[in-house]
Design a protein around this motif. Structure first.
Motif, PDB file in Angstrom:
ATOM      1  N   ASN A 215     -23.549   2.111 -16.953  1.00  0.00           N
ATOM      2  CA  ASN A 215     -23.259   0.494 -17.253  1.00  0.00           C
ATOM      3  C   ASN A 215     -21.771   0.367 -17.316  1.00  0.00           C
ATOM      4  O   ASN A 215     -21.034   1.433 -17.413  1.00  0.00           O
ATOM      5  N   ASP A 216     -21.338  -0.799 -17.294  1.00  0.00           N
ATOM      6  CA  ASP A 216     -19.612  -0.909 -17.303  1.00  0.00           C
ATOM      7  C   ASP A 216     -19.034  -0.502 -18.733  1.00  0.00           C
ATOM      8  O   ASP A 216     -18.125   0.062 -18.700  1.00  0.00           O
ATOM      9  N   GLY A 238     -19.200   2.407 -12.000  1.00  0.00           N
ATOM     10  CA  GLY A 238     -20.171   1.870 -13.403  1.00  0.00           C
ATOM     11  C   GLY A 238     -21.111   1.019 -12.548  1.00  0.00           C
ATOM     12  O   GLY A 238     -21.425   0.606 -11.295  1.00  0.00           O
ATOM     13  N   ASP A 240     -22.865  -3.057 -13.516  1.00  0.00           N
ATOM     14  CA  ASP A 240     -23.038  -4.288 -14.059  1.00  0.00           C
ATOM     15  C   ASP A 240     -22.247  -5.525 -13.570  1.00  0.00           C
ATOM     16  O   ASP A 240     -22.725  -6.480 -13.271  1.00  0.00           O
ATOM     17  N   ALA A 245     -14.772  -5.097 -16.349  1.00  0.00           N
ATOM     18  CA  ALA A 245     -14.796  -4.182 -14.926  1.00  0.00           C
ATOM     19  C   ALA A 245     -13.994  -4.612 -13.986  1.00  0.00           C
ATOM     20  O   ALA A 245     -13.397  -4.122 -13.187  1.00  0.00           O
ATOM     21  N   THR A 258     -17.965  -0.830  -8.792  1.00  0.00           N
ATOM     22  CA  THR A 258     -19.325  -1.256  -9.990  1.00  0.00           C
ATOM     23  C   THR A 258     -20.417  -1.814  -9.352  1.00  0.00           C
ATOM     24  O   THR A 258     -19.994  -2.397  -8.056  1.00  0.00           O
TER      25      THR A 258
END
Length: 305
Positions: A215-216, A238, A240, A245, A258
């Motif tokens: 996840n971020d 990442g 999210d 981010a 991301t």
């Protein structure tokens, strides 16, 4: 039995059962989140309140800090308060089964959100987490031309994270990319940073080409660890699409991409499904919300949460 005594007994029983609805008859929704120490779930908490307005419903929100015992107690409290609907973001997909069964026994519809939960939930609303991992893996594989060493920083034993990691591994399995380390950063930024510091010490400059954070907050923790270690020999991906981010992507440094989820949309979908269940209507057992890869190149077109 006198009328007065009967009235006293009725009042006492009502008091013991806990509040069922507000005095004006509003429905009550309980949202149990794995944590509130993550902008993703903060967005979800805001989203549930917005969605509840459509149904004139009240909302109770709890965060468990990924503590199974704490989340079990929170669900038991929802049951005691006789909420009309429970939305559950499980701290432990398997371990929470007992609490889910308690809610079912109490006749309260329960919808899993973001991650699956055992115990017989009525429906599950989630991002396509497997696709999150696939998109991240494909991006890394393409950027590395199918060859290199990578680190995976994963998290708690919940289905969303396990699905992301599996999707990621499936996306790179036919390449010459090797996972040289995989450790649990607990999906929290500061803990992921500590884990990354140790992993990076074990893998010096020139031995790592990319890091996948589930996840971020995890990916951003890795970025901080890299900065403090004066490491710029790899890039980070990442999941999210979190505000921090987005900021990191616009800086055009180590944080390269991301896979964006849409937490507010997810929880609104869960509320809609849950209200149908409250009314006795049928819903799909699994409802998936699409995801999208956001990179340094297209981040300015991303609307965010």
């Amino acid at each position: 039995m006198s009328v007065l005594l009967t009235s006293v007994l009725v009042f006492a029983l009502a008091a013991c059962s806990g509040p069922t609805k507000s005095d004006d008859g509003k429905l009550t929704i309980g949202l149990a989140l794995g944590t509130l120490n993550n902008p993703f779930f903060v967005s979800m908490a805001k989203g549930v309140k917005e969605a509840a307005k459509k149904y004139n419903a009240e909302v109770l929100v709890e965060g468990a800090d990924y503590d199974l015992a704490k989340q079990t107690k929170q669900i038991e409290d929802f049951i005691t308060k006789n909420v009309d609907l429970i939305l559950l973001n499980a701290a432990d997909s398997k371990g929470i089964a007992g609490a889910v069964q308690q809610a079912k026994a109490a006749g309260i519809p329960i919808v899993a959100i973001d991650v699956a939960a055992e115990g017989g939930v009525d429906a599950t609303v989630t991002s396509d987490n497997y696709q999150c991992g696939v998109l991240a893996g494909q991006y890394i594989a393409k950027r590395l031309n199918g060859k290199g060493n990578i680190i995976v920083i994963d998290g708690p034993p919940v289905t969303s994270i396990m699905d992301r990691v599996q999707g990621f591994k499936d996306a790179i399995k036919n390449s010459n990319i090797k996972i040289v380390a995989q450790q649990n950063g607990e999906a929290v930024r500061d803990k992921a940073q500590t884990v990354a510091e140790n992993v990076l010490q074990a893998h010096p400059k020139g031995t790592v080409n990319a890091v996948f954070g589930i996840n971020d907050p995890t990916a951003l923790g890795v970025a901080t660890a890299a900065q403090q270690a004066n490491r710029n020999d790899f890039f980070i991906v990442g999941v999210d699409g979190a505000p921090d981010a987005v900021t990191a992507l616009k800086e055009k440094k180590l944080f390269a991409a991301t896979v964006a989820q849409y937490p507010a949309e997810m929880v609104k979908t869960a509320v809609d499904a849950g209200i149908k269940l409250v009314k006795g209507q049928k819903v799909d057992k699994v409802i998936k919300v699409p995801v999208k890869l956001i990179t340094q190149e297209n981040v300015n077109q991303y609307k965010g949460w």
